[in-house]
Scaffold this active site. Structure first.
Site, PDB file in Angstrom:
ATOM      1  N   SER A   6       9.801  -1.644   5.480  1.00 59.30           N
ATOM      2  CA  SER A   6       9.686  -0.394   4.737  1.00 59.30           C
ATOM      3  C   SER A   6      10.344   0.746   5.513  1.00 59.30           C
ATOM      4  O   SER A   6      10.220   0.823   6.735  1.00 59.30           O
ATOM      5  CB  SER A   6       8.205  -0.065   4.509  1.00 59.30           C
ATOM      6  N   ASP A  31       9.150   1.750  -1.283  1.00 56.37           N
ATOM      7  CA  ASP A  31       7.904   2.350  -1.771  1.00 56.37           C
ATOM      8  C   ASP A  31       8.219   3.437  -2.780  1.00 56.37           C
ATOM      9  O   ASP A  31       8.957   4.382  -2.477  1.00 56.37           O
ATOM     10  CB  ASP A  31       7.113   2.944  -0.605  1.00 56.37           C
ATOM     11  N   GLY A 137       0.008   5.032  -0.145  1.00 57.16           N
ATOM     12  CA  GLY A 137       0.489   6.385  -0.317  1.00 57.16           C
ATOM     13  C   GLY A 137       1.163   7.026   0.870  1.00 57.16           C
ATOM     14  O   GLY A 137       1.921   7.973   0.713  1.00 57.16           O
ATOM     15  N   GLY A 139       2.744   6.217   5.160  1.00 56.71           N
ATOM     16  CA  GLY A 139       2.979   5.280   6.246  1.00 56.71           C
ATOM     17  C   GLY A 139       2.223   5.658   7.512  1.00 56.71           C
ATOM     18  O   GLY A 139       1.644   6.733   7.613  1.00 56.71           O
ATOM     19  N   ASP A 170       0.511  -5.440   3.344  1.00 56.23           N
ATOM     20  CA  ASP A 170       1.255  -4.204   3.597  1.00 56.23           C
ATOM     21  C   ASP A 170       0.336  -3.136   4.184  1.00 56.23           C
ATOM     22  O   ASP A 170      -0.644  -2.746   3.558  1.00 56.23           O
ATOM     23  CB  ASP A 170       1.856  -3.711   2.271  1.00 56.23           C
ATOM     24  N   GLY A 171       0.697  -2.671   5.398  1.00 51.72           N
ATOM     25  CA  GLY A 171      -0.007  -1.525   5.963  1.00 51.72           C
ATOM     26  C   GLY A 171      -0.520  -1.738   7.370  1.00 51.72           C
ATOM     27  O   GLY A 171      -1.345  -2.626   7.600  1.00 51.72           O
ATOM     28  N   GLY A 172       0.003  -0.957   8.316  1.00 52.69           N
ATOM     29  CA  GLY A 172      -0.513  -0.997   9.682  1.00 52.69           C
ATOM     30  C   GLY A 172      -0.211  -2.270  10.431  1.00 52.69           C
ATOM     31  O   GLY A 172      -0.908  -2.603  11.402  1.00 52.69           O
ATOM     32  N   SER A 191       6.670   1.632  10.063  1.00 58.51           N
ATOM     33  CA  SER A 191       6.813   2.474  11.253  1.00 58.51           C
ATOM     34  C   SER A 191       6.933   1.662  12.535  1.00 58.51           C
ATOM     35  O   SER A 191       7.640   2.070  13.462  1.00 58.51           O
ATOM     36  CB  SER A 191       5.643   3.456  11.351  1.00 58.51           C
TER      37      SER A 191
END
Length: 207
Positions: A6, A31, A137, A139, A170-172, A191
């Site tokens: 992402s 996204d 919503g 990053g 998805d996420g972290g 990130s």
């Protein structure tokens, strides 16, 4: 393990996309936010459609949109392998069918607080299940460890219904949280990769 990168947290999107194009990342994760389903809003499609000035990678499009229909019609024009909508959004069945009508694989995302059973009615229309391991919503959020249990639950449901679907998360996700998502087929990371000094090394550390 498939890697979808992402650029949501990217500080220089064109530069990072050019660099990602030279890596082994399997997909570019796009996204898309409408300002309604989530508070944030992404750049308009007229700008997002210019992505191929910078990369030739296949796209993994994630629509964080309340009514995804018009976004599906737009992003189907690009080189998308997956378009994912949320089980919490409107017209889920119709929009999954719409995605397939463009010969694109359909994904169904589920938020951290939504029970896994909500996805069951839509499994026959779905190619990929995307488990959100942060609130959608923005990053750079911390991974929700309970997501590991959700991944296992989805895997068990697919086994019970004798269905073969990709499971993504998805996420972290980074080198430390990677162990919690080992039961996935694909992971989305932003990130951790785009804020690093070596995109390829970061990608390989997740495989």
């Amino acid at each position: 393990m498939l890697i979808s990168t992402s650029f949501l947290s990217s500080k220089n999107i064109p530069k990072d996309l050019v660099e990602l194009n030279e890596t082994t990342t399997d997909y570019i994760h796009v996204d898309v936010m409408d300002g309604k389903f989530v508070k944030n809003k992404t750049m308009p499609f007229s700008e997002m459609s210019k992505i191929y000035k910078y990369t030739s990678k296949r796209l993994d499009v994630h629509l964080m949109c309340m009514d995804a229909e018009k976004y599906i019609k737009d992003y189907a024009k690009l080189n998308a392998e997956f378009i994912t909508i949320h089980v919490e959004s409107m017209k889920v069945k119709e929009n999954l069918e719409l995605i397939h009508s463009y010969s694109i694989k359909s994904g169904l995302a589920i938020n951290p607080d939504t029970p896994v059973k909500e996805i069951i009615p839509y499994l026959p229309l779905t190619d990929l299940i995307l488990i959100m391991s942060v609130e959608p919503g923005r990053g750079g959020q911390k991974f929700i460890k309970e997501s590991e249990d959700k991944i296992k639950e989805v895997r068990e449901i697919l086994k019970e219904y004798k269905m073969d679907k990709l499971i993504s998360c998805d996420g972290g996700i980074n080198k430390e949280t990677r162990k919690y998502v080992s039961k996935c087929d694909m992971i989305v990371s932003g990130s951790y990769i785009t804020n690093s000094n070596d995109f390829e090394a970061s990608i390989e550390s997740l495989r």
